[in-house]
Scaffold this motif. Structure first.
Motif, PDB file in Angstrom:
ATOM      1  N   ALA A  96      -8.598  -3.286  -5.819  1.00  0.00           N
ATOM      2  CA  ALA A  96      -8.379  -2.852  -4.436  1.00  0.00           C
ATOM      3  C   ALA A  96      -8.512  -4.027  -3.469  1.00  0.00           C
ATOM      4  O   ALA A  96      -7.778  -4.125  -2.481  1.00  0.00           O
ATOM      5  CB  ALA A  96      -9.376  -1.755  -4.069  1.00  0.00           C
ATOM      6  N   THR A  97      -9.443  -4.927  -3.765  1.00  0.00           N
ATOM      7  CA  THR A  97      -9.632  -6.096  -2.904  1.00  0.00           C
ATOM      8  C   THR A  97      -8.404  -6.999  -2.931  1.00  0.00           C
ATOM      9  O   THR A  97      -7.942  -7.488  -1.895  1.00  0.00           O
ATOM     10  CB  THR A  97     -10.866  -6.903  -3.347  1.00  0.00           C
ATOM     11  N   VAL A  98      -7.869  -7.240  -4.137  1.00  0.00           N
ATOM     12  CA  VAL A  98      -6.679  -8.083  -4.275  1.00  0.00           C
ATOM     13  C   VAL A  98      -5.507  -7.490  -3.493  1.00  0.00           C
ATOM     14  O   VAL A  98      -4.828  -8.200  -2.725  1.00  0.00           O
ATOM     15  CB  VAL A  98      -6.312  -8.249  -5.762  1.00  0.00           C
ATOM     16  N   ILE A  99      -5.255  -6.204  -3.660  1.00  0.00           N
ATOM     17  CA  ILE A  99      -4.153  -5.558  -2.937  1.00  0.00           C
ATOM     18  C   ILE A  99      -4.433  -5.563  -1.433  1.00  0.00           C
ATOM     19  O   ILE A  99      -3.530  -5.787  -0.616  1.00  0.00           O
ATOM     20  CB  ILE A  99      -3.950  -4.118  -3.438  1.00  0.00           C
ATOM     21  N   GLY A 100      -5.678  -5.318  -1.067  1.00  0.00           N
ATOM     22  CA  GLY A 100      -6.033  -5.256   0.352  1.00  0.00           C
ATOM     23  C   GLY A 100      -5.916  -6.572   1.075  1.00  0.00           C
ATOM     24  O   GLY A 100      -5.724  -6.597   2.298  1.00  0.00           O
ATOM     25  N   ILE A 101      -6.025  -7.685   0.346  1.00  0.00           N
ATOM     26  CA  ILE A 101      -5.976  -9.018   0.977  1.00  0.00           C
ATOM     27  C   ILE A 101      -4.623  -9.689   0.791  1.00  0.00           C
ATOM     28  O   ILE A 101      -4.075 -10.287   1.734  1.00  0.00           O
ATOM     29  CB  ILE A 101      -7.094  -9.914   0.400  1.00  0.00           C
ATOM     30  N   LYS A 102      -4.061  -9.593  -0.389  1.00  0.00           N
ATOM     31  CA  LYS A 102      -2.893 -10.393  -0.734  1.00  0.00           C
ATOM     32  C   LYS A 102      -1.547  -9.741  -0.395  1.00  0.00           C
ATOM     33  O   LYS A 102      -0.540 -10.429  -0.289  1.00  0.00           O
ATOM     34  CB  LYS A 102      -2.914 -10.726  -2.229  1.00  0.00           C
ATOM     35  N   VAL A 103      -1.537  -8.431  -0.243  1.00  0.00           N
ATOM     36  CA  VAL A 103      -0.273  -7.747   0.059  1.00  0.00           C
ATOM     37  C   VAL A 103      -0.145  -7.615   1.575  1.00  0.00           C
ATOM     38  O   VAL A 103      -0.986  -6.997   2.229  1.00  0.00           O
ATOM     39  CB  VAL A 103      -0.218  -6.365  -0.621  1.00  0.00           C
ATOM     40  N   HIS A 104       0.904  -8.195   2.134  1.00  0.00           N
ATOM     41  CA  HIS A 104       1.106  -8.223   3.585  1.00  0.00           C
ATOM     42  C   HIS A 104       2.349  -7.425   3.979  1.00  0.00           C
ATOM     43  O   HIS A 104       3.242  -7.183   3.171  1.00  0.00           O
ATOM     44  CB  HIS A 104       1.259  -9.674   4.078  1.00  0.00           C
ATOM     45  N   GLY A 105       2.385  -7.050   5.251  1.00  0.00           N
ATOM     46  CA  GLY A 105       3.594  -6.482   5.827  1.00  0.00           C
ATOM     47  C   GLY A 105       3.827  -5.011   5.551  1.00  0.00           C
ATOM     48  O   GLY A 105       4.922  -4.508   5.830  1.00  0.00           O
ATOM     49  N   GLY A 119      -6.875   0.471  -7.538  1.00  0.00           N
ATOM     50  CA  GLY A 119      -8.255   0.537  -7.991  1.00  0.00           C
ATOM     51  C   GLY A 119      -8.445   1.562  -9.090  1.00  0.00           C
ATOM     52  O   GLY A 119      -9.065   1.290 -10.123  1.00  0.00           O
ATOM     53  N   GLY A 120      -7.892   2.771  -8.890  1.00  0.00           N
ATOM     54  CA  GLY A 120      -8.016   3.803  -9.898  1.00  0.00           C
ATOM     55  C   GLY A 120      -7.288   3.446 -11.184  1.00  0.00           C
ATOM     56  O   GLY A 120      -7.808   3.647 -12.288  1.00  0.00           O
ATOM     57  N   LEU A 121      -6.077   2.897 -11.059  1.00  0.00           N
ATOM     58  CA  LEU A 121      -5.262   2.568 -12.226  1.00  0.00           C
ATOM     59  C   LEU A 121      -5.922   1.492 -13.086  1.00  0.00           C
ATOM     60  O   LEU A 121      -6.015   1.629 -14.316  1.00  0.00           O
ATOM     61  CB  LEU A 121      -3.878   2.109 -11.774  1.00  0.00           C
ATOM     62  N   PHE A 122      -6.402   0.414 -12.445  1.00  0.00           N
ATOM     63  CA  PHE A 122      -7.015  -0.660 -13.221  1.00  0.00           C
ATOM     64  C   PHE A 122      -8.360  -0.236 -13.803  1.00  0.00           C
ATOM     65  O   PHE A 122      -8.727  -0.690 -14.896  1.00  0.00           O
ATOM     66  CB  PHE A 122      -7.156  -1.918 -12.360  1.00  0.00           C
ATOM     67  N   GLY A 123      -9.086   0.619 -13.091  1.00  0.00           N
ATOM     68  CA  GLY A 123     -10.298   1.176 -13.690  1.00  0.00           C
ATOM     69  C   GLY A 123      -9.973   1.985 -14.930  1.00  0.00           C
ATOM     70  O   GLY A 123     -10.676   1.909 -15.944  1.00  0.00           O
ATOM     71  N   GLY A 124      -8.892   2.766 -14.872  1.00  0.00           N
ATOM     72  CA  GLY A 124      -8.467   3.544 -16.023  1.00  0.00           C
ATOM     73  C   GLY A 124      -8.019   2.676 -17.182  1.00  0.00           C
ATOM     74  O   GLY A 124      -8.345   2.944 -18.347  1.00  0.00           O
ATOM     75  N   LEU A 125      -7.279   1.622 -16.875  1.00  0.00           N
ATOM     76  CA  LEU A 125      -6.823   0.717 -17.936  1.00  0.00           C
ATOM     77  C   LEU A 125      -7.996   0.003 -18.587  1.00  0.00           C
ATOM     78  O   LEU A 125      -7.992  -0.239 -19.807  1.00  0.00           O
ATOM     79  CB  LEU A 125      -5.828  -0.298 -17.359  1.00  0.00           C
ATOM     80  N   TRP A 126      -9.002  -0.351 -17.777  1.00  0.00           N
ATOM     81  CA  TRP A 126     -10.192  -1.013 -18.339  1.00  0.00           C
ATOM     82  C   TRP A 126     -10.905  -0.070 -19.314  1.00  0.00           C
ATOM     83  O   TRP A 126     -11.366  -0.501 -20.377  1.00  0.00           O
ATOM     84  CB  TRP A 126     -11.117  -1.433 -17.210  1.00  0.00           C
ATOM     85  N   ALA A 127     -10.987   1.201 -18.962  1.00  0.00           N
ATOM     86  CA  ALA A 127     -11.611   2.179 -19.858  1.00  0.00           C
ATOM     87  C   ALA A 127     -10.725   2.461 -21.064  1.00  0.00           C
ATOM     88  O   ALA A 127     -11.233   2.761 -22.157  1.00  0.00           O
ATOM     89  CB  ALA A 127     -11.895   3.468 -19.099  1.00  0.00           C
TER      90      ALA A 127
END
Length: 358
Positions: A96-105, A119-127
């Protein structure tokens, strides 16, 4: 009395009695330490319910506990022990931090949901990594999920240090305003408490949990695999696929918890010296709620109330906040040791049965 016992029966009654016994044990420990338990509990609840700001902050404290509690409980309902909610929580934060900072416009109605979904998707993939190793290699999920907790912590710190770091600080830059999920209107009503939309989503997740697990074919298969994988396989169910699916959905809950903490509370991610502990607290919440989604809502509120209110105990009664952990630990102990609780409530059932005979 009979009507009350009829309503509060089974697991609900056991949870309520366990909570009461935990509070009593906490009071005994306070008395042994020379503290006034009545003043301590009064100070605790005054801290939580004394004003709208503190009540809003308590709700903010409760939100990630609900979701990490769901992460543990969902896996438990499918026969898996997901102790990796901590790592999934951290990965959700970082995505979520990466998307919140790096995605503009992007406008707020696209950017914020995108960060939450990431955030939810990557948490799911990690599990799902844990589920895959369990399904394909037979590796115990407890071992892999614990190890992945540490990997998640160091991976998150690496990403923040090398790609997101604010110059001269040990934290990332702030997320863009378009990625924030703060609930400004309700926050204003609660004296600027850090209220966010994740609170509403966490409650909706309880209904999703219940409906998916008990009202859908996929939920039935997941529970069947958890109860008896051999019988489920004989019935034609794909056991391995269901194990991965169960862990993936479980991780989504924990990943959402991490995303909401960043997007709704902190607005940035720090370089962490240790795990935040929210995922491990979720295990306690799941146990208090006895792996029932609506029980977890109440268990998380209790846990969050005790945690946030511990500051009131310190200032109002001089009680060290560590004693709150004793209370929480005692509640979990009594829920785990249900034989003790049943022994406590047995006279009430015996009395009710005797009254019916007469």
């Amino acid at each position: 009395m009979n009507k009350i016992l009829k309503v509060f029966s089974g697991s609900t009654l056991i949870s309520l009695v366990a909570i009461l016994l935990g509070l009593i044990v906490g009071a005994i420990v306070m008395l042994a330490g020379g503290y006034d338990p009545f003043l301590a509990y009064q100070s605790l609840f005054s801290q939580v319910f004394g004003n709208t700001y503190d009540f809003g902050e308590t709700l903010r404290e409760v939100t990630p506990l609900i979701l990490t509690g769901f992460a543990f409980a969902f896996a438990a309902r499918t026969g898996l022990f997901n102790i990796g909610g901590e790592g999934q929580f951290i990965i959700g934060m970082t995505a979520a931090t990466v998307i919140g900072i790096k995605v503009h416009g992007l406008p707020v109605y696209i950017h914020a949901p995108l960060a939450v979904i990431a955030g939810g998707l990557f948490g799911g993939l990690w599990a799902a990594i844990v589920g895959y190793l369990k399904a394909k290699r037979g590796v115990n999920e407890v071992i892999t999920s614990i190890m992945l907790n540490w990997i998640a912590l160091y991976l998150a710190n690496f990403i923040v240090r090398h790609f997101l770091l604010m110059e001269g600080k040990q934290r990332s830059e702030n997320i863009l305003p378009t990625a924030s999920i703060s609930f400004s209107w309700l926050s204003g009503l609660m004296n600027n408490a850090r209220i966010h939309w994740g609170m509403l989503i966490a409650v909706l997740c309880a209904f999703f949990f219940y409906y998916f697990m008990w009202k859908t074919k996929q939920g039935y298969e997941l529970r069947a695999v958890g109860n008896n994988p051999n019988a489920a396989q004989y019935a034609g169910m794909n056991v391995g696929r269901n194990v991965v699916k169960a862990m993936f959905i479980s991780g989504i809950f924990a990943g959402l918890a991490g995303a909401f903490q960043i997007l709704g509370v902190f607005q940035y991610q720090s370089v962490m010296s240790g795990s935040p502990g929210t995922g491990f607290d979720g295990i306690a919440v799941g146990l208090i709620g006895m792996n029932n989604p609506f029980g977890i809502l109440l268990g998380a509120f209790l846990f969050g109330t005790l945690t946030y209110g511990s500051a009131g105990m310190s200032f109002g009664a001089g009680v060290p906040p560590e004693l709150i952990r004793i209370v929480i630990g005692s509640i979990i102990f009594f829920i785990a040791a249900q034989g003790i609780v049943r022994w406590v409530i047995k006279p009430f059932y015996f009395k009710r049965k005797k009254e019916k005979v007469l």
